[in-house]
Write an enzyme that holds these catalytic residues in place. Structure first.
Site, PDB file in Angstrom:
ATOM      1  N   ASP A  84     -34.902 -51.068  25.705  1.00 28.53           N
ATOM      2  CA  ASP A  84     -35.208 -51.511  24.879  1.00 28.53           C
ATOM      3  C   ASP A  84     -34.502 -51.888  23.994  1.00 28.53           C
ATOM      4  OD1 ASP A  84     -37.698 -51.099  22.618  1.00 28.53           O
ATOM      5  OD2 ASP A  84     -37.054 -48.619  22.317  1.00 28.53           O
ATOM      6  N   ASN A 231     -41.963 -43.776  20.383  1.00 28.94           N
ATOM      7  CA  ASN A 231     -41.344 -43.489  20.994  1.00 28.94           C
ATOM      8  C   ASN A 231     -41.112 -41.831  19.996  1.00 28.94           C
ATOM      9  OD1 ASN A 231     -37.918 -42.444  21.090  1.00 28.94           O
ATOM     10  ND2 ASN A 231     -37.351 -43.683  20.253  1.00 28.94           N
TER      11      ASN A 231
END
Ligand code: 13P
Length: 289
Positions: A84, A231
């Site tokens: 990411d 997240n």
């Protein structure tokens, strides 16, 4: 077996749903996400930031852990292990470590440099059959207490990067990492619409999935978003459940101090969050279609 995110995202875009990327921080996180994906028969993407990579000892440790879990938990749904917001160096390290998907975030670079570095990685990923996510227009977020508004990407620049042969494209549309401020203006669907018009079948990625209202998520999916990153929301769910366990004094009862007991409510809370998101994104039951 880890897979590239290409097939799952191509199917998601064509089928008008999105696959969730859930960021991992440790074994409990990874196990909760994988078990939920398997239970719901949903494809899933495990996201690893460079910081989380360092925290978990490094990319090779993560590849070993995830591959071991796929085998020993009998996970048969498609799973991609994805870097990411990678730097150019981080992207190369994850390719070498055995990740199945890479994000190169060149959004803070001048567009020509972003194009040049993304092109190099397109070539490397193509040879190995890995998926590659590129980014145009940076995603806002909280940095040193200052909350920046999410940038809106230039649709022409999006086309330029999409045409390099990347698998999926993250484009800023006013989205922000972390919690959204009270006065957040919302997603710019005008920008998203213009980007989709220029990039056609390219699966678009929505970062900052935490706290975006369900109606906006659904509208974004209808305008070409096929991957949504979450997240903070799992972190908050874990924190809340762990706090409750301690505040209720459960760690002081019997063997409540055992980490396998202490971390269990948080792990269950992550499962519930992932389930809710997979249902909202429409990926439930799509693993084997
Ligand atoms: P949130 O932490 O806001 O859910 O964003 C996650 C993300 O976009 C990771 O790239």
């Amino acid at each position: 077996m880890l897979v590239s995110a290409k097939e799952m995202l191509t199917k998601a875009k064509a089928g008008h749903y999105a696959v969730g990327q859930f960021n991992i921080n440790n074994l409990e996180w990874t196990k909760s996400i994988l078990q939920t994906a398997q239970e719901l028969e949903s494809p899933v993407i495990l996201g690893v930031s460079e910081g989380a990579g360092k925290y978990m000892c490094g990319y090779k440790t993560i590849v070993g852990m995830v591959k071991g879990m796929l085998e020993e938990l009998n996970i048969t749904v498609p799973v991609a292990l994805h870097l990411d917001h990678g730097s150019f160096e981080g992207a190369k390290a994850c390719i070498n470590a055995g990740f199945s998907s890479i994000m190169f975030d060149g959004s803070s670079l001048p567009i020509d440099e972003n194009v040049q570095k993304t092109t190099e990685l397109v070539n490397a990923c193509n040879i190995l059959g890995l998926s590659l996510e590129a980014e145009v227009g940076s995603i806002g977020g909280e940095e040193d207490g200052v909350i920046g508004a999410g940038e809106c990407a230039d649709p022409e620049e999006c086309k330029k990067v999409a045409d390099l042969g990347v698998t999926m494209l993250a484009a800023g549309i006013g989205n922000i990492h972390g919690k959204y401020p009270e006065n957040w203006a919302g997603l710019s669907f005008e920008t998203l619409d213009a980007i989709q018009a220029k990039t056609g079948d390219m699966p678009l990625v929505l970062h900052g999935g935490t706290g975006i209202p369900a109606d906006m998520i659904k509208k974004a999916i209808s305008l070409g978003v096929a991957k949504i990153n979450v997240n903070t929301e799992c972190q908050l769910a874990f924190q809340e459940a762990t706090r409750k366990y301690i505040e209720e004094g459960k760690d002081l009862e019997g063997k409540g101090f055992d980490p396998r007991k202490l971390l269990a409510p948080g792990a269950e809370a992550i499962k519930a969050t992932v389930k809710e998101k997979m249902e909202l994104f429409g990926s439930v039951g799509k693993a084997f279609n």
